[in-house]
Design an enzyme around this catalytic site. Structure first.
Site, short mmCIF file in Angstrom:
data_model
loop_
_atom_site.label_atom_id
_atom_site.label_comp_id
_atom_site.label_asym_id
_atom_site.label_seq_id
_atom_site.Cartn_x
_atom_site.Cartn_y
_atom_site.Cartn_z
N CYS A 2 0.82 -1.22 0.00
CA CYS A 2 0.00 0.00 0.00
C CYS A 2 0.86 1.27 0.00
CB CYS A 2 -0.87 0.03 1.24
SG CYS A 2 -1.83 -1.44 1.49
N ARG A 27 5.48 -0.12 -5.87
CA ARG A 27 5.36 -0.93 -4.65
C ARG A 27 4.40 -2.09 -4.83
NH1 ARG A 27 6.61 2.02 0.19
NH2 ARG A 27 4.87 1.04 1.24
N TRP A 75 -2.99 -2.82 -1.46
CA TRP A 75 -2.60 -4.21 -1.75
C TRP A 75 -3.38 -5.05 -0.75
CZ3 TRP A 75 0.72 -8.08 0.55
CH2 TRP A 75 1.17 -9.06 -0.36
N ASN A 100 -1.93 2.16 5.72
CA ASN A 100 -1.01 1.08 5.35
C ASN A 100 -0.79 0.21 6.58
OD1 ASN A 100 -0.72 2.40 2.94
ND2 ASN A 100 1.43 2.95 3.24
N GLY A 101 -0.72 -1.08 6.40
CA GLY A 101 -0.44 -1.95 7.54
C GLY A 101 -1.64 -2.81 7.88
N GLU A 484 18.99 -17.27 -7.03
CA GLU A 484 18.55 -15.91 -7.34
C GLU A 484 18.14 -15.81 -8.82
OE1 GLU A 484 17.58 -13.45 -5.87
OE2 GLU A 484 17.83 -11.75 -7.20
N LYS A 488 14.42 -14.71 -10.11
CA LYS A 488 14.19 -13.62 -11.07
C LYS A 488 13.32 -14.10 -12.22
CE LYS A 488 14.99 -10.88 -9.24
NZ LYS A 488 15.64 -10.76 -7.97
N GLU A 491 9.70 -14.63 -11.10
CA GLU A 491 9.00 -13.39 -10.74
C GLU A 491 8.49 -12.64 -11.94
OE1 GLU A 491 12.15 -11.50 -8.23
OE2 GLU A 491 10.45 -10.97 -6.98
N HIS A 507 20.55 -36.87 -8.13
CA HIS A 507 19.75 -37.39 -7.00
C HIS A 507 18.27 -37.11 -7.20
CE1 HIS A 507 23.38 -38.44 -4.89
NE2 HIS A 507 23.85 -37.24 -5.13
N LYS A 606 6.57 -4.56 -3.95
CA LYS A 606 7.98 -4.22 -3.78
C LYS A 606 8.41 -4.35 -2.33
CE LYS A 606 12.01 -2.82 -4.89
NZ LYS A 606 12.85 -3.84 -5.53
O1 M6R Z 1 13.15 -5.26 1.07
P1 M6R Z 1 13.65 -6.65 1.33
O2 M6R Z 1 15.03 -6.85 0.78
O3 M6R Z 1 13.58 -7.04 2.76
O4 M6R Z 1 12.68 -7.60 0.52
C1 M6R Z 1 12.78 -8.99 0.62
C2 M6R Z 1 12.01 -9.67 -0.50
O5 M6R Z 1 10.65 -9.36 -0.42
C3 M6R Z 1 12.53 -9.26 -1.88
O6 M6R Z 1 13.90 -9.49 -2.02
C4 M6R Z 1 11.77 -10.02 -2.98
O7 M6R Z 1 12.12 -11.38 -2.94
C5 M6R Z 1 12.08 -9.42 -4.35
N1 M6R Z 1 10.86 -9.27 -5.10
C6 M6R Z 1 13.00 -10.22 -5.16
O8 M6R Z 1 13.18 -9.75 -6.47
#
Ligand code: M6R
Length: 611
Positions: A2, A27, A75, A100-101, A484, A488, A491, A507, A606
């Site tokens: 949010c 975000r 959100w 927010n929250g 990682e 990516k 995502e 395995h 985000k």
């Molecule tokens: O702000 P943060 O680094 O704590 O966020 C952690 C994860 O939410 C963040 O890295 C998320 O996995 C990303 N979308 C990865 O691209």
């Protein structure tokens, strides 16, 4: 996640609110809305499910003009994404709130307020705030007094803003667990959950602290702290990162941020390297004394930041000889943890507001860790404020939901930590610190060379256009790099991707390999290279399509079903940073081919400020 924007001004504020929401789009959100005290003397709102552009279009058709307003991108947490659940929420025609929250005691509040005759029109926890405020306002007659009286009854996390038709010259705001910043103008003032939303109207900011309540009028700002004392908060002039909300010549923020990596890695190193050692003071004045006592490290983080922690484990144990454990914050926070004596608790986060990571830090404080260190990209974040030591990465604002430059700068920060701990504890082998300091100085140039492969990687990405599954392989510290890479790809392209340590292939996952399953591998020239090559043979023998990012000295070349991309040679310890770049580019171009929303992938936010 949010976002909040608010404005009180002599000029019409609706365009400011809408532009602010657009700047918060990165975000992640599912609906958006504004409430304005209009020239007809009424509070009116407009809300839409979907993008801010749809809200803007609705407002173009039925304008809301006024000098006081609040706006929100939502959100969904309580109640589905829908217009009735979108903020702002109203109590009668008098009060509007954005939030927010999460209000944890919303059920109890809802039944109490319903008992008092309030009628709810949404499924949200937020609506309890606005009716509670209305209830207090009726008793107290003043908005600030009503908010102060309501706050002790709200349990959970919130950043909130409220306006009233009866006192239409002010915005009231409160912060507890969710950031808020006041933007200062001349004869006008603003509020937002992220200063990026207000860069269009001001460069002067005042950050609310935990427990603060603020009353924001056109020509004044009054703040009370958690104990109710009137306080001043420092004014900050913001220079850095003005360009970050702009894509420039790039098609997407993600591509821009990938290409910013040489520059931001350079910035993260600035002022932290001595001639042949790392400047331990970079971690704060008490760092040297504390690091001398560290015998173990516990790292906690989420998502990409967790992968950075996984790489750091190889470094801390392999280079500095310091035992290290790494865990995702959502698990750590609910587990009974046995803390080894003299353990440094390290949290890693781009935003510094990730709910699970923050909760883990708060738990850790009760568990007897030696000290806490935050490796974070946001200097004013909760994580930074609540940690004993901090190392700020200098990635600048990261807009793309998929983290790129934040990750590589975290790795740089973690290498600085490894060397610092090793230096202070005397556990580094002779020559390691000077050698790696020299390599770190060369790193931005190496990263630039890797990015020059952009077009080669774009070509390879075409191979993935019709694929549904992919395997990523790595060995040693390249295993988390493979993780990682897989994250990516998932995502932003929505292709299912899994990462394995290459030695695990036989395995189980080898059963999946056929010509429809591309296998992506990172192969620096190190002591595991020959073993990795045999693993790749296993894939090739089963008709698998191999994409290998290999050191130019690794002696690997293209063959049937095997595409080798030569990487610049780099010191093995820094290879995880360099080899991340082609994987980011690969995901990016696959997503572009597939036509997905690269910067705002579906279902993701985000900054994950709720559990
Ligand atoms: O702000 P943060 O680094 O704590 O966020 C952690 C994860 O939410 C963040 O890295 C998320 O996995 C990303 N979308 C990865 O691209």
């Amino acid at each position: 996640m949010c976002g909040i924007v608010g404005a009180v001004a002599e000029r019409s504020i609706t365009p400011i609110l809408v532009e602010g929401l657009k700047r918060l789009e990165y975000r992640g959100y599912d609906s958006a809305g504004v409430a304005v005290f209009t020239q007809s003397g009424q509070l009116q709102r407009c809300r839409r499910v979907g993008k801010v552009a749809e809200l803007a279009q609705a407002l173009a058709g039925e304008p809301l003009n006024g000098h006081l307003g609040i706006a929100h991108t939502r959100w969904a947490t309580h109640g589905a994404p829908s217009e009735r659940n979108a903020h702002p929420h109203f109590s009668g025609e008098e009060l509007a709130v954005v939030h927010n929250g999460i209000i944890e005691n919303h059920e109890e509040l809802r039944s109490r307020l319903q008992g008092l005759g309030y009628v709810f029109s949404s499924d949200t926890d937020t609506e309890t705030i606005v009716h509670l405020l209305q209830h207090k306002l009726q008793q107290l007659g003043d908005l600030a007094a009503a908010l102060k009286a309501a706050i002790p009854e709200l349990h959970g996390a919130y950043g909130l803003a409220v306006i009233s038709a009866k006192q239409p010259d002010r915005i009231l705001a409160a912060r507890s667990g969710s950031p808020l910043v006041i933007g200062l103008g001349l004869g006008e003032n603003f509020l937002a959950s992220d200063q990026l939303a207000l860069r269009q109207v001001t460069d002067r900011f005042m950050y609310l602290e935990e427990g603060d309540i603020a009353e924001i009028r056109r020509d004044s700002v009054q703040i009370w702290d958690a104990s109710g004392q009137s306080v001043q908060r420092e004014q900050v002039q913001y220079h850095e990162g003005a360009e970050a909300a702009d894509k420039g010549a790039y098609r997407h923020f993600m591509l821009k941020e990938i290409h910013e990596q040489p520059k931001v890695v350079q910035r993260t190193l600035e002022g932290r390297l001595g001639t042949d050692h790392v400047l331990v003071q970079a971690f704060g004045p008490q760092a040297e004394e504390l690091f001398a006592k560290v015998r173990n490290v516990q790292i906690v983080a989420c998502g990409t930041s967790y992968h950075a922690g996984m790489v750091a484990r190889y470094w801390l144990e392999g280079l500095a000889g310091i035992p290290c454990q790494v865990e995702v914050a959502s698990e750590f926070r609910y587990r009974k943890v046995v803390v080894q004596p003299d353990t440094l608790f390290v949290s890693i986060s781009q935003s510094g507001e990730t709910a699970d990571t923050l909760a883990a830090l708060r738990n850790a404080k009760e568990l007897g860790y030696l000290a806490s260190l935050a490796i974070c990209n946001v200097g004013i974040s909760s994580l930074v404020r609540e940690s004993d030591l901090t190392l700020l990465t200098q990635a600048g604002p990261e807009i793309g939901v998929a983290s790129t430059k934040a990750f590589t700068t975290q790795l740089v920060g973690l290498m600085l930590l490894t060397l610092s701990l090793g230096q202070v504890r005397g556990t580094l082998e002779a020559g390691v610190a000077p050698e790696l300091v020299e390599e770190l100085r060369r790193l931005p140039t190496r990263l630039g060379e890797a990015l020059a492969m952009d077009k080669t990687v774009e070509k390879i990405a075409e191979l993935f256009a019709e694929k549904h599954h992919t395997l990523f392989l790595g060995r040693g510290a390249q295993y988390p790099v493979a993780m990682e890479g897989a994250l990516k790809l998932k995502e932003i392209s929505y292709i299912h991707a899994e990462a394995y340590p290459a030695g695990e292939l036989k395995h189980g996952p080898l059963a999946l390999v056929d010509s429809d399953m591309p296998v992506v591998t990172v192969a620096p020239n190190n002591e595991l290279l020959e073993k990795l090559k045999s693993n790749l043979q296993e894939v090739a023998a089963r008709g698998g399509q191999l994409i290998v990012f290999a050191d130019q000295q690794a002696g690997m070349s293209n063959g049937a079903g095997t595409h080798v991309v030569n990487m610049p040679h780099i010191h093995d310890a820094l290879a995880p940073i360099l080899y991340t770049l082609p994987l980011q580019l690969l995901s990016y171009y696959v997503a572009v081919f597939k036509g997905t929303d690269v910067d705002q992938p579906r279902n993701l936010a985000k900054s994950v400020t709720v559990e």
